[in-house]
Design an enzyme around this catalytic site. Structure first.
Site, PDB file in Angstrom:
ATOM      1  N   TYR A   1      -3.074  -1.330  10.307  1.00 11.20           N
ATOM      2  CA  TYR A   1      -2.962  -1.469   8.741  1.00 11.20           C
ATOM      3  C   TYR A   1      -1.701  -1.271   8.321  1.00 11.20           C
ATOM      4  O   TYR A   1      -1.128  -1.833   7.536  1.00 11.20           O
ATOM      5  CB  TYR A   1      -4.222  -0.918   8.001  1.00 11.20           C
ATOM      6  CG  TYR A   1      -4.347  -0.994   6.526  1.00 11.20           C
ATOM      7  CD1 TYR A   1      -4.918  -2.010   6.150  1.00 11.20           C
ATOM      8  CD2 TYR A   1      -3.604  -0.045   5.892  1.00 11.20           C
ATOM      9  CE1 TYR A   1      -4.873  -2.190   4.753  1.00 11.20           C
ATOM     10  CE2 TYR A   1      -3.790  -0.134   4.280  1.00 11.20           C
ATOM     11  CZ  TYR A   1      -4.477  -1.284   3.825  1.00 11.20           C
ATOM     12  OH  TYR A   1      -4.479  -1.391   2.487  1.00 11.20           O
TER      13      TYR A   1
ATOM     14  N   SER B   1       0.797  -1.123  -0.071  1.00  8.65           N
ATOM     15  CA  SER B   1      -0.036   0.171  -0.157  1.00  8.65           C
ATOM     16  C   SER B   1       0.895   1.203   0.007  1.00  8.65           C
ATOM     17  O   SER B   1       2.190   1.184   0.299  1.00  8.65           O
ATOM     18  CB  SER B   1      -0.928   0.174   1.529  1.00  8.65           C
ATOM     19  OG  SER B   1      -1.631   1.121   1.328  1.00  8.65           O
TER      20      SER B   1
END
Ligand code: NAP
Length: 254
Positions: A159, A143
């Site tokens: 995350y 990401s």
């Protein structure tokens, strides 16, 4: 170039969103695909769509990436059906906004389990198969929120920690598996329009802010990530190993 004819691929978390976009793109490039996720009915629908659009074989499979037995079953199914396994895309992932002081241990564990341990388990089982053939591709979905990219993200400590772990895992596996003919890379998507980002993108102000920060002036699509996966899976990416390929419309440069 970028022809995947004769190759076979597993894509996790692929019943919708980025995973489905990757599965479709790999099939469009000629690969047969195993579409796995934790909802079999949606996997079947995705496979039907992929077969209709590409003519390639697409097999639905129920697999929770945190369950080693299910991961072993998934890889065995791919080898049974396709004769070999060439490509693994570690895409399954979850996210949830939570203030740091509100985050529970269970929430932390769950995100780390799915996003990081899941990639470890799938890569280990899949790479054992790939090593037998001396050729393989592991593509981990990281990401822009993986850390050390010049911008942090609030309310997603679990995350960001998991995605930072993915980049470290990618580098280590690139070293250990490279000599066995397996290339290991990650894709770092920017903001992509999927179920995961639907709340954020349906908020007009947040959408405007994201667009204002994105030099190409649009939100990302699953097909943008699919195209990057096709490149990393191809023979042409033979000298690419251990990188994170950010696909974000220039967001990180903004
Ligand atoms: P998505 O639409 O929510 O797709 C993720 C899929 O993974 C869902 O079907 C989800 O099912 C499934 N999944 C959850 N836990 C699983 C498990 N234990 N085993 C197997 N599958 C599981 O999200 P997406 O946006 O396409 O995200 C795909 C990947 O891209 C994720 O790794 C995400 O972190 C990454 N990413 C997304 C963006 C973005 O902007 N969308 C940006 C950067 C990175 P449930 O929904 O039922 O949990």
């Amino acid at each position: 170039m970028f022809d995947l004819t004769g190759k076979s691929a597993i894509i996790t978390g692929a019943r919708r969103g980025i995973g489905k976009g990757i599965a479709l793109a790999l099939a469009q490039a000629g690969a047969d695909v195993l579409v796995s996720d934790i909802d079999l009915e949606d996997c079947k629908k995705a496979c039907q769509e992929i077969e209709e659009k590409t003519g390639q074989q697409a097999i639905p499979f129920l697999c929770d990436v945190t369950n080693k037995e299910e991961v072993e079953g998934m890889v065995a199914m791919a080898v049974d059906e396709f004769g070999r396994l060439d490509i693994l895309v570690n895409n399954a992932g979850i996210s949830q906004f939570k203030d740091f002081f509100e985050m529970t241990e269970e929430e932390w564990d769950k995100v780390i389990e799915v996003n990081l341990k899941g990639q470890f388990l799938c890569a280990q089982v899949a790479a054992r198969e790939m090593a037998k053939n001396g050729w393989g591709r592991v593509i981990n979905v990281a990401s822009i929120a993986s850390g050390q990219v010049g911008v942090g993200f609030p309310q997603v400590a679990h995350y960001t920690a998991s995605k930072g772990g993915v980049t470290g895992l990618t580098e280590t596996l690139a070293l250990e598996l490279g000599p066995k003919g397996i290339r290991v890379n990650a894709i770092g998507p920017g903001i992509i329009e999927t179920e995961m980002t639907s709340d954020m993108l349906s908020d007009e102000e947040q959408r405007r802010n994201i667009l204002a920060r994105t030099p190409i002036g649009r939100i990302g699509r699953p097909s943008d990530i699919g195209a990057a996966a096709v490149y990393l899976a191809s023979d042409e990416a033979d000298f690419v190993n251990g990188i994170v390929l950010f696909v974000d419309g220039g967001w990180l440069a903004g």
